[in-house]
Design an enzyme around this catalytic site. Structure first.
Site, PDB file in Angstrom:
ATOM      1  N   GLU A   1       0.823  -1.222   0.000  1.00 10.34           N
ATOM      2  CA  GLU A   1       0.000   0.000   0.000  1.00 10.34           C
ATOM      3  C   GLU A   1       0.857   1.273   0.000  1.00 10.34           C
ATOM      4  O   GLU A   1       0.533   2.267  -0.657  1.00 10.34           O
ATOM      5  CB  GLU A   1      -0.916   0.002   1.240  1.00 10.34           C
TER       6      GLU A   1
ATOM      7  N   GLY B   1       1.790   7.309  -1.272  1.00 11.93           N
ATOM      8  CA  GLY B   1       2.003   7.496   0.168  1.00 11.93           C
ATOM      9  C   GLY B   1       0.829   7.095   1.035  1.00 11.93           C
ATOM     10  O   GLY B   1       0.486   5.922   1.138  1.00 11.93           O
TER      11      GLY B   1
ATOM     12  N   ILE C   1      -2.345   7.608   0.734  1.00 13.68           N
ATOM     13  CA  ILE C   1      -3.659   7.349   0.112  1.00 13.68           C
ATOM     14  C   ILE C   1      -3.850   5.839  -0.049  1.00 13.68           C
ATOM     15  O   ILE C   1      -3.019   5.179  -0.664  1.00 13.68           O
ATOM     16  CB  ILE C   1      -3.752   8.014  -1.285  1.00 13.68           C
TER      17      ILE C   1
ATOM     18  N   ASP D   1       9.806   7.633 -10.834  1.00 11.08           N
ATOM     19  CA  ASP D   1       9.131   7.221  -9.598  1.00 11.08           C
ATOM     20  C   ASP D   1       7.614   7.138  -9.822  1.00 11.08           C
ATOM     21  O   ASP D   1       6.969   6.147  -9.454  1.00 11.08           O
ATOM     22  CB  ASP D   1       9.460   8.246  -8.503  1.00 11.08           C
TER      23      ASP D   1
ATOM     24  N   LYS E   1       4.868   3.774  -9.980  1.00  6.28           N
ATOM     25  CA  LYS E   1       3.575   3.680  -9.283  1.00  6.28           C
ATOM     26  C   LYS E   1       2.455   3.377 -10.273  1.00  6.28           C
ATOM     27  O   LYS E   1       1.573   2.553 -10.001  1.00  6.28           O
ATOM     28  CB  LYS E   1       3.306   4.991  -8.528  1.00  6.28           C
TER      29      LYS E   1
ATOM     30  N   GLY F   1       6.206  11.246   2.976  1.00  9.51           N
ATOM     31  CA  GLY F   1       6.463  11.728   4.338  1.00  9.51           C
ATOM     32  C   GLY F   1       6.322  10.611   5.357  1.00  9.51           C
ATOM     33  O   GLY F   1       5.717   9.571   5.092  1.00  9.51           O
TER      34      GLY F   1
HETATM   35  P1  NAP Z   1      15.572   6.451   3.683  1.00  9.13           P
HETATM   36  O1  NAP Z   1      15.124   7.502   4.607  1.00  9.13           O
HETATM   37  O2  NAP Z   1      16.704   6.712   2.780  1.00  9.13           O
HETATM   38  O3  NAP Z   1      15.886   5.148   4.561  1.00  9.13           O
HETATM   39  C1  NAP Z   1      16.404   3.985   4.015  1.00  9.13           C
HETATM   40  C2  NAP Z   1      16.798   3.083   5.153  1.00  9.13           C
HETATM   41  O4  NAP Z   1      17.244   1.845   4.618  1.00  9.13           O
HETATM   42  C3  NAP Z   1      17.923   3.642   6.021  1.00  9.13           C
HETATM   43  O5  NAP Z   1      17.660   3.394   7.364  1.00  9.13           O
HETATM   44  C4  NAP Z   1      19.146   2.841   5.564  1.00  9.13           C
HETATM   45  O6  NAP Z   1      20.085   2.646   6.597  1.00  9.13           O
HETATM   46  C5  NAP Z   1      18.506   1.524   5.203  1.00  9.13           C
HETATM   47  N1  NAP Z   1      19.259   0.787   4.207  1.00  9.13           N
HETATM   48  C6  NAP Z   1      19.567   1.146   2.959  1.00  9.13           C
HETATM   49  N2  NAP Z   1      20.291   0.199   2.363  1.00  9.13           N
HETATM   50  C7  NAP Z   1      20.445  -0.775   3.266  1.00  9.13           C
HETATM   51  C8  NAP Z   1      21.122  -2.026   3.253  1.00  9.13           C
HETATM   52  N3  NAP Z   1      21.780  -2.424   2.182  1.00  9.13           N
HETATM   53  N4  NAP Z   1      21.064  -2.768   4.367  1.00  9.13           N
HETATM   54  C9  NAP Z   1      20.405  -2.362   5.450  1.00  9.13           C
HETATM   55  N5  NAP Z   1      19.748  -1.193   5.525  1.00  9.13           N
HETATM   56  C10 NAP Z   1      19.770  -0.419   4.445  1.00  9.13           C
HETATM   57  O7  NAP Z   1      14.359   5.960   2.753  1.00  9.13           O
HETATM   58  P2  NAP Z   1      12.812   6.156   3.009  1.00  9.13           P
HETATM   59  O8  NAP Z   1      12.417   7.506   2.508  1.00  9.13           O
HETATM   60  O9  NAP Z   1      12.439   5.746   4.368  1.00  9.13           O
HETATM   61  O10 NAP Z   1      12.208   5.120   1.926  1.00  9.13           O
HETATM   62  C11 NAP Z   1      12.135   3.747   2.187  1.00  9.13           C
HETATM   63  C12 NAP Z   1      11.275   3.093   1.125  1.00  9.13           C
HETATM   64  O11 NAP Z   1       9.975   3.670   1.160  1.00  9.13           O
HETATM   65  C13 NAP Z   1      11.764   3.297  -0.305  1.00  9.13           C
HETATM   66  O12 NAP Z   1      11.433   2.164  -1.078  1.00  9.13           O
HETATM   67  C14 NAP Z   1      10.951   4.497  -0.781  1.00  9.13           C
HETATM   68  O13 NAP Z   1      10.810   4.553  -2.185  1.00  9.13           O
HETATM   69  C15 NAP Z   1       9.643   4.192  -0.116  1.00  9.13           C
HETATM   70  N6  NAP Z   1       8.761   5.335   0.057  1.00  9.13           N
HETATM   71  C16 NAP Z   1       9.237   6.445   0.724  1.00  9.13           C
HETATM   72  C17 NAP Z   1       8.391   7.514   0.919  1.00  9.13           C
HETATM   73  C18 NAP Z   1       8.846   8.737   1.654  1.00  9.13           C
HETATM   74  O14 NAP Z   1       8.053   9.684   1.785  1.00  9.13           O
HETATM   75  N7  NAP Z   1      10.064   8.800   2.163  1.00  9.13           N
HETATM   76  C19 NAP Z   1       7.076   7.464   0.453  1.00  9.13           C
HETATM   77  C20 NAP Z   1       6.624   6.303  -0.179  1.00  9.13           C
HETATM   78  C21 NAP Z   1       7.486   5.249  -0.371  1.00  9.13           C
HETATM   79  P3  NAP Z   1      20.880   3.877   7.268  1.00  9.13           P
HETATM   80  O15 NAP Z   1      19.839   4.719   7.931  1.00  9.13           O
HETATM   81  O16 NAP Z   1      21.777   3.251   8.268  1.00  9.13           O
HETATM   82  O17 NAP Z   1      21.568   4.564   6.170  1.00  9.13           O
HETATM   83  N1  HSE Z   2       9.738  10.988  -4.140  1.00 10.45           N
HETATM   84  C1  HSE Z   2       8.385  10.579  -3.959  1.00 10.45           C
HETATM   85  C2  HSE Z   2       7.462  11.782  -4.205  1.00 10.45           C
HETATM   86  C3  HSE Z   2       8.224  10.015  -2.560  1.00 10.45           C
HETATM   87  O1  HSE Z   2       7.930  12.902  -4.318  1.00 10.45           O
HETATM   88  O2  HSE Z   2       6.258  11.589  -4.313  1.00 10.45           O
HETATM   89  C4  HSE Z   2       6.976   9.225  -2.392  1.00 10.45           C
HETATM   90  O3  HSE Z   2       6.946   8.100  -3.174  1.00 10.45           O
END
Ligand code: NAP
Ligand code: HSE
Length: 428
Positions: free
Chosen positions: A131, A136, A138, A203, A207, A304
């Site tokens: 999901e 995000g 939604i 990106d 989706k 977020g």
């Molecule tokens: P992030 O803040 O960059 O966090 C990534 C995390 O993964 C960090 O804790 C990092 O460790 C860890 N990591 C990366 N490579 C690793 C490895 N090889 N082994 C172990 N740990 C590892 O990313 P995020 O924004 O949370 O996003 C996570 C996922 O959610 C992604 O697939 C992203 O596309 C998705 N997503 C994010 C958002 C958003 O708003 N941020 C929204 C929708 C979907 P360290 O902290 O130690 O570096």
């Molecule tokens: N980079 C993405 C955005 C994060 O701006 O919507 C959420 O998938």
């Protein structure tokens, strides 16, 4: 109360920390709703010593996410690391091989490997839930696969990248150019580590490919998404589009046609008074159309910590409650490989031309359009700037092929000063 649902969480960044926080802060509420406690057993990230603003002392630590995914004492592997290859893929495959359910926010992983992972998971009797990977906070995956299960889906559309919508709406509001807003988005931490994933439309394309698979019962096919980013959108286009009653959005559209599956993610004009036109900042919007329901519009935060972790928890809670569903809404073995179709559905187009300021320049351009069978609906010429006449044309509905023929002929005219800009106007 029955046994707890035991989680292993890999990735303690924005989404991972948000998920840990919800599980810690809302333990009672979650247990009451699921009928069983939700327990974190072990976690993993790259750096063990990083301060993350959340207490992790009660959880086992694994350096290697693959080892975490294989632990005997977890039921669900929660993958929140990101990336289509490497650790995220290896650990997800390891989890499935070890018989664990998987919850992930990783659209890149599923857009590239979703079908193979779904086949493996369903063969092993495991769930993959995602999901949080689309739009995000939604709940669009649930809406499409559960809420609209009684519909033949006719079209799915949406603004699914908050960063692009932020840049485009700030350009509009502040009258600033793309580069200034790109920089601002970077400073605010909105851009992905590789910004091209956002502004290049990749990106959002990931989706869209996931939604298309659910909507049309097809194998995920990201490579077939026609992609165009927002890098070439200028402040002039934003202003001129507004003048003509439109907003520019990075818009995803997928629909099944007689020729195959159309999937496109590109900057389009939408009416400024439509729900999509009114969408501001980092907000996302998904428009789902089905033969019985007609149209549903979902709007909310597309990224977020809180919103994305909220979506992760929706999946965790479904698993805790014993609700199970095939990964893409129907068994993966039955998903068909759709023929990819270029988007040829006729549409009106916005054209911005820079013409030399001399007699007959406009006549040459309109003649070329007429010869290609492209009919003009509205036209406006602005004050000359440095002996260039900026001309805006809104066409009647035409095919992209006819328009391309006209653009090609225009490129051979001796009155064109700048490369023409052509953007589709989407009916929403
Ligand atoms: P992030 O803040 O960059 O966090 C990534 C995390 O993964 C960090 O804790 C990092 O460790 C860890 N990591 C990366 N490579 C690793 C490895 N090889 N082994 C172990 N740990 C590892 O990313 P995020 O924004 O949370 O996003 C996570 C996922 O959610 C992604 O697939 C992203 O596309 C998705 N997503 C994010 C958002 C958003 O708003 N941020 C929204 C929708 C979907 P360290 O902290 O130690 O570096
Ligand atoms: N980079 C993405 C955005 C994060 O701006 O919507 C959420 O998938």
């Amino acid at each position: 109360m029955t046994d707890p649902l035991r989680l292993g969480i890999a990735g303690l960044g924005t989404v991972g920390v948000g998920t840990v926080r919800i599980i810690r802060q809302k333990a009672k509420l979650l247990a009451a709703r699921a009928g069983r406690p939700i327990q974190i057993i072990a976690v993993s990230a790259r750096s063990r010593n990083k301060e993350r603003g959340v207490n992790l002392s009660g959880y086992a630590w694994e350096d290697d996410p693959v080892t975490l995914a294989q632990r005997d004492d977890i039921d669900v592997f929660v993958e929140l690391m990101g990336g289509s290859e490497g650790s995220a893929k290896d650990a997800t495959e390891a989890a499935i091989a070890a018989g664990k359910d998987v919850v992930t926010a990783n659209k890149a992983l599923l857009a590239h490997h979703g079908h193979a992972l779904a086949l493996a998971a369903e063969e092993a009797g495991c769930a993959i839930r995602f999901e949080a990977a689309v739009a995000g906070g939604i709940p669009v995956i649930k809406a499409l696969s559960e809420g609209l299960a009684g519909n033949e889906i006719t079209r799915v559309m949406g603004v699914m990248n908050g960063t692009c919508n932020y840049i485009l709406t700030r350009m509009q509001a502040e009258g600033l150019g793309y580069n200034a807003l790109f920089e601002e988005a970077g400073k605010l931490g909105y851009l992905e580590a590789d910004p091209n994933l956002d502004v290049g439309g990749i990106d959002a394309g990931h989706k869209l490919a996931l939604l298309a698979a659910i909507a049309f019962g097809t194998q995920v096919d990201f490579d077939a998404v026609e992609l165009e980013g927002i890098e070439n959108i200028t402040i002039e286009d934003i202003r001129h589009a507004a003048d003509m009653g439109y907003r520019i959005k990075l818009l995803g559209v997928c629909q099944m046609t007689g020729r195959g599956l159309e999937q496109r993610m590109s900057p389009c004009l939408v009416p400024d008074n439509s729900p999509l036109g009114q969408l501001e900042g980092g907000t996302n919007m998904c428009v789902l159309e089905g033969d019985n329901v007609e149209q549903i519009v979902l709007r909310g935060p597309g990224a977020g910590m809180g919103p994305t972790a909220s979506a992760v928890m929706a999946d965790v809670m479904d698993i805790a409650r014993g609700f199970r569903m095939p990964v893409f809404g129907q068994p993966a073995a039955g998903l068909v490989r759709a023929a990819p179709a270029r988007a040829v559905t006729p549409a009106p187009y916005y054209l911005r031309l820079g013409l030399e300021d001399k007699p007959g320049a406009l006549a040459k351009v309109t003649a070329v359009l007429g010869e290609a069978g492209v009919s003009i609906n509205r036209m406006r010429q602005y004050r000359h700037v440095d002996s260039t006449a900026p001309v805006l044309i809104v066409t009647h509905k035409t095919t992209r092929a006819a328009l391309d023929m006209a653009l090609e002929a225009m490129s051979r005219l001796d009155v064109m000063i700048a490369e023409p800009v052509a953007l589709r106007i989407e009916s929403v």
